[in-house]
Design a protein around this motif. Structure first.
Motif, short mmCIF file in Angstrom:
data_model
loop_
_atom_site.label_atom_id
_atom_site.label_comp_id
_atom_site.label_asym_id
_atom_site.label_seq_id
_atom_site.Cartn_x
_atom_site.Cartn_y
_atom_site.Cartn_z
N LEU A 178 0.83 -1.20 0.00
CA LEU A 178 0.00 0.00 0.00
C LEU A 178 0.87 1.25 0.00
O LEU A 178 1.95 1.27 0.59
N ASP A 179 0.37 2.30 -0.65
CA ASP A 179 1.13 3.56 -0.67
C ASP A 179 0.83 4.36 0.59
O ASP A 179 0.12 3.91 1.50
N ARG A 180 1.38 5.56 0.66
CA ARG A 180 1.27 6.39 1.86
C ARG A 180 -0.18 6.77 2.18
O ARG A 180 -0.49 7.12 3.32
N ASN A 181 -1.07 6.68 1.19
CA ASN A 181 -2.48 7.00 1.39
C ASN A 181 -3.36 5.77 1.52
O ASN A 181 -4.59 5.88 1.51
N GLY A 182 -2.73 4.59 1.60
CA GLY A 182 -3.49 3.36 1.72
C GLY A 182 -3.96 2.78 0.40
O GLY A 182 -4.67 1.76 0.39
N ALA A 183 -3.58 3.38 -0.72
CA ALA A 183 -3.97 2.87 -2.04
C ALA A 183 -3.10 1.67 -2.40
O ALA A 183 -1.92 1.60 -2.03
N LEU A 184 -3.67 0.73 -3.14
CA LEU A 184 -2.96 -0.48 -3.51
C LEU A 184 -1.93 -0.19 -4.60
O LEU A 184 -2.27 0.28 -5.68
N LEU A 185 -0.67 -0.46 -4.30
CA LEU A 185 0.40 -0.37 -5.28
C LEU A 185 0.57 -1.68 -6.03
O LEU A 185 0.79 -1.70 -7.24
N ARG A 186 0.49 -2.76 -5.27
CA ARG A 186 0.71 -4.07 -5.88
C ARG A 186 0.17 -5.15 -4.94
O ARG A 186 0.21 -5.00 -3.72
N ALA A 187 -0.35 -6.22 -5.53
CA ALA A 187 -0.75 -7.40 -4.78
C ALA A 187 -0.07 -8.61 -5.41
O ALA A 187 0.18 -8.63 -6.62
N PHE A 188 0.24 -9.59 -4.59
CA PHE A 188 0.88 -10.80 -5.08
C PHE A 188 -0.13 -11.95 -5.04
O PHE A 188 -0.80 -12.15 -4.02
N GLU A 196 -26.39 0.63 -17.78
CA GLU A 196 -24.94 0.73 -17.55
C GLU A 196 -24.25 -0.44 -18.23
O GLU A 196 -24.68 -1.59 -18.14
N ALA A 197 -23.15 -0.16 -18.91
CA ALA A 197 -22.44 -1.20 -19.67
C ALA A 197 -21.80 -2.22 -18.73
O ALA A 197 -21.29 -1.87 -17.66
N VAL A 198 -21.81 -3.47 -19.16
CA VAL A 198 -21.10 -4.53 -18.45
C VAL A 198 -19.67 -4.58 -18.97
O VAL A 198 -19.45 -4.48 -20.19
N PRO A 199 -18.67 -4.68 -18.11
CA PRO A 199 -17.28 -4.70 -18.60
C PRO A 199 -17.05 -5.86 -19.56
O PRO A 199 -17.67 -6.92 -19.45
N THR A 200 -16.17 -5.63 -20.51
CA THR A 200 -15.90 -6.65 -21.53
C THR A 200 -14.53 -7.29 -21.40
O THR A 200 -14.21 -8.22 -22.14
N GLN A 201 -13.71 -6.80 -20.49
CA GLN A 201 -12.41 -7.42 -20.29
C GLN A 201 -11.97 -7.28 -18.84
O GLN A 201 -12.42 -6.41 -18.11
N MET A 202 -11.08 -8.19 -18.46
CA MET A 202 -10.56 -8.20 -17.11
C MET A 202 -9.41 -7.20 -17.02
O MET A 202 -8.53 -7.16 -17.88
N ARG A 203 -9.42 -6.38 -15.99
CA ARG A 203 -8.36 -5.38 -15.82
C ARG A 203 -7.19 -5.99 -15.05
O ARG A 203 -7.39 -6.78 -14.13
N PRO A 204 -5.96 -5.58 -15.41
CA PRO A 204 -4.81 -6.11 -14.67
C PRO A 204 -4.75 -5.53 -13.26
O PRO A 204 -5.17 -4.40 -13.02
N PHE A 205 -4.22 -6.31 -12.35
CA PHE A 205 -4.01 -5.80 -11.00
C PHE A 205 -2.82 -4.84 -11.02
O PHE A 205 -1.88 -5.01 -11.81
N PRO A 206 -2.84 -3.81 -10.18
CA PRO A 206 -1.73 -2.84 -10.20
C PRO A 206 -0.40 -3.52 -9.87
O PRO A 206 -0.34 -4.45 -9.05
N ARG A 207 0.64 -3.02 -10.53
CA ARG A 207 1.98 -3.58 -10.30
C ARG A 207 2.99 -2.44 -10.30
O ARG A 207 3.94 -2.43 -11.07
N HIS A 208 2.76 -1.48 -9.45
CA HIS A 208 3.64 -0.33 -9.37
C HIS A 208 4.86 -0.64 -8.50
O HIS A 208 4.79 -1.46 -7.59
N TRP A 225 -5.93 -14.92 -7.36
CA TRP A 225 -6.07 -13.62 -6.70
C TRP A 225 -7.14 -13.76 -5.63
O TRP A 225 -8.33 -13.89 -5.92
N ARG A 226 -6.70 -13.77 -4.37
CA ARG A 226 -7.63 -13.88 -3.24
C ARG A 226 -7.22 -12.82 -2.22
O ARG A 226 -6.16 -12.91 -1.61
N MET A 227 -8.05 -11.81 -2.06
CA MET A 227 -7.70 -10.66 -1.24
C MET A 227 -8.63 -10.54 -0.04
O MET A 227 -9.80 -10.91 -0.12
N ARG A 228 -8.08 -10.05 1.06
CA ARG A 228 -8.92 -9.78 2.22
C ARG A 228 -10.02 -8.80 1.83
O ARG A 228 -9.79 -7.87 1.05
N PRO A 229 -11.22 -8.96 2.40
CA PRO A 229 -12.35 -8.14 1.90
C PRO A 229 -12.20 -6.66 2.18
O PRO A 229 -12.47 -5.83 1.32
N GLY A 230 -11.76 -6.29 3.38
CA GLY A 230 -11.67 -4.87 3.70
C GLY A 230 -13.06 -4.25 3.71
O GLY A 230 -14.09 -4.93 3.72
#
Length: 678
Positions: free
Chosen positions: A46-56, A242-254, A63-68
């Protein structure tokens, strides 16, 4: 037996059998061996503001993440759609099961499921079968056991962690990130409805592969929510379009290099709270990639941005692309390379502290030999006497080597360590060439060094693991010397096309054009930039000033609209012109100069000192070099000749024995020899 007694006995028997069955059922539930409920979840950076920089991802690439935090409307819609009596039942909802069985008999097929959310959790954590009676019975048993041992909130969290969302996605956070590119803290009604519908059939409703099915399933959820009063009619109609997404977005990898290192350093931590700024990190990664791409097909780049007041790393870019063909996996912020001319400011600052020079001191840029070492300027030219300020701004080699010779290379190495760097030598003791890049340093080291300069000669340790830890380096320079260096570097012209931002900066190019550097700072931030080839091969024509400096200025432009002003001069700073300086500071002279002969003084070339001569009573030949005429010559303290303009002449023979000859020029400078005449 009377009828009443018979009824009482029958009732007692029924109660006994009920109690017996209840006890046996309780024992059956109590004896249940639950599968592990603490599933492995992704390590998060997580960055200094709690935003996700990267998940492993966890094992098997899932990809299994804590719910938060989760949008309350999503939770409400989930329970209303899947298990409306979730908060009240004990794990099994008999009414729902009877309803599902009746609908199946009436329609000849399964219309709705009778499984509660707790039963679904039982299936998910055990990954067991659902279609056989034995599988259903096992789910019932595990569900009842879960209800006995966990709270409703804990059971709901297990669902939010394990629910499948297509492919290798498990849990609502992974689903929301993959399909909407955000955490599920704030969802639209349409997004929440899709996340409710997907776990029922995650593969046949995957938006990227079965978009129509996904839309139909979502819309069924929306219609039911409108009927149950969760959504208004207007909200439902807006969600339906509202449009349904058509592709899977990559997880952040900063910051992949830095986060790899953080994971290796603390593998036990589930969450790493880093000092990076995610928005800056993303922008600067793109900027480095673009610059490297424009510079050439094999060029990579690296950048570090730090706050030199706190020591916090705000951005760290290890290469132009983590997985590209330029050896992007190599972290060039940690690679040890030649720093080129970037150490010159430190050496000038040390000279200021030692009283050897002042920014306005004159220093000679002329040919010089130190043993077998003859430094040359980059352009091969000599400029004669120059101000120290100009020598640093022009990045001349000869003046800085003169200062290094006076300071001593070992003292320069000690100063580098005091500043928090880890210099590397290829072997042996340090030599004068360290001032021109003859020592190994990393970009992290150079950022640390310039942070020390920017902070007044003693700054915070820059924590390159992006941890917020406060520590100070050993004082390297006085605050006066550090300010003088910063003042000189802030006078450098910006690169062509860059705005004059008032930055103090220095560029460097290593031997063979292998590394192009630019390091700069303002009153709060320091940025270091490296460009070159990760394998260390030369980049013909690459210069720090042309390749790296524009990237440095662009990076500062991404950081803020205007630089933070540099520190004001300390009260004790000597701000004078060259002619107003104290005599010893007007021109640089080595400390040994007071004990050396003035090179402009007259020199008695013949006879040489301590010579033994045979003159046979004839005159004595004299030869002079240097000095300013007219000359006077004394023999044994008695003037022999005066007003001489020529440099070769004869004097009367002083006679046998020892004699002292002294020549004095028009300025009063002199030379003396002792001779013996036989």
């Amino acid at each position: 037996m009377p009828r009443r007694a018979t009824l009482l006995m029958a009732l007692a028997g029924a109660l006994y059998l009920t109690a017996f069955a209840r006890d046996r059922a309780t024992d059956w539930v109590d004896a249940t061996i639950l599968p592990p409920v603490l599933a492995e979840t992704s390590v998060e950076m997580l960055d200094r503001n709690g935003a996700l920089l990267r998940a492993f991802p966890v094992e098997d690439g899932i990809w299994r993440m804590r719910p938060g935090p989760v949008d309350p409307r999503f939770v409400d819609m989930l329970i209303r759609y899947e298990d409306k009596r979730f908060w009240s039942h004990s794990g099994v909802d008999p009414a729902a099961m009877i309803r599902a069985a009746g609908q199946a008999l009436w329609n000849g097929r399964a219309v709705s499921g009778g499984s509660t959310l707790t039963m679904q959790v039982a299936r998910l954590i055990e990954d067991g079968p659902t279609g056989r009676w034995s599988g259903k019975l096992r789910q019932v048993r595990v569900a009842l056991a879960l209800e006995q041992r966990l709270t409703k909130r804990q059971i709901l969290d297990l669902y939010l962690i394990h629910a499948p969302y297509g492919g290798n996605l498990e849990g609502v956070r992974a689903g929301a990130r993959a399909w909407f590119g955000k955490d599920p803290t704030r969802l639209t009604a349409a997004q929440a409805a899709l996340l409710v519908a997907l776990p029922q059939a995650p593969e046949t409703r995957r938006p990227d592969r079965a978009n129509t099915n996904a839309e139909k399933a979502r819309n069924r959820v929306l219609h039911r929510m409108q009927r149950h009063g969760v959504l208004s009619s207007d909200d439902m109609q807006a969600a339906l379009i509202e449009a349904v997404p058509t592709q899977m977005r990559p997880f952040p990898r900063h910051a992949p290099h830095l986060t790899d290192h953080a994971l290796r350093t603390r593998p036990e931590a589930q969450t790493h709270d880093l000092t990076l700024d995610g928005r800056l990190q993303s922008r600067l990664e793109g900027l480095v990639a673009q610059t490297a791409s424009e510079a050439g097909p094999r060029i990579s780049g690296a950048l570090i941005l730090a706050d030199h007041r706190s020591g916090n790393i705000l951005a760290s870019v290890g290469s132009a692309g983590y997985q590209d063909a330029r050896q992007g996996f190599v972290d060039m912020t940690r690679a040890v390379r030649s720093p080129g001319s970037t150490l010159k400011p430190l050496i000038y600052g040390m000279a200021f502290d030692q009283g050897l020079a002042h920014p306005e001191t004159l220093i000679s840029d002329s040919p010089v030999m130190f043993g077998r070492y003859a430094p040359r300027n980059f352009d091969g030219m000599f400029r004669g006497d120059v101000r120290v300020r100009d020598a640093l701004q022009l990045s001349l080699n000869i003046p800085v080597v003169r200062l290094t010779n006076e300071l001593g290379p070992a003292r320069v190495m000690a100063a580098l360590r005091d500043a928090g760097t880890q210099p590397k030598l290829s072997g042996g003791a340090p030599g004068l060439a360290i001032s021109l890049g003859g020592v190994g340093l990393s970009l992290r080291d150079l950022v640390q060094l310039y942070a020390t300069l920017a902070a007044g000669g003693q700054g915070p340790v820059i924590y390159h693991d992006a941890l917020s830890v406060r520590a100070q380096t050993t004082r390297t320079l006085s605050d006066v010397a550090a300010w003088q260096v910063a003042d000189i570097l802030s006078g450098l012209a910006p690169p062509s096309g860059a705005a004059a931002q008032g930055l103090a900066y220095k560029t460097g190019t290593s031997y063979g054009h292998r590394d192009a550097w630019a390091i700069g700072f303002d009153g709060q931030h320091v940025i270091g930039v490296w460009l070159g080839r990760a394998d260390g091969t030369p980049v013909p024509g690459a210069f720090g000033g042309e390749l790296a400096a524009p990237l440095l200025f662009e990076a500062f432009g991404h950081l803020k609209p205007a630089p933070t002003p540099l520190r004001p001069p300390p009260p004790s700073t000597l701000i004078l012109g060259a002619s107003e300086l104290p005599q010893p500071l007007q021109r640089f002279q080595p400390r040994s100069a007071a004990f050396e002969k003035d090179p402009s003084a007259p020199d008695l070339v013949f006879p040489p000192n301590n010579a033994v001569l045979e003159t046979n009573g004839g005159p004595l030949a004299i030869k002079l070099r240097g000095g300013v005429g007219p000359f006077s010559l004394l023999a044994d303290g008695v003037p022999v000749l005066t007003g001489l303009r020529q440099r070769e002449f004869d004097i009367p023979n002083p006679g046998r024995g020892f004699s002292s000859l002294v020549v004095v020029d028009a300025r009063g400078a002199s030379d003396q020899v002792s001779i013996r005449i036989d």
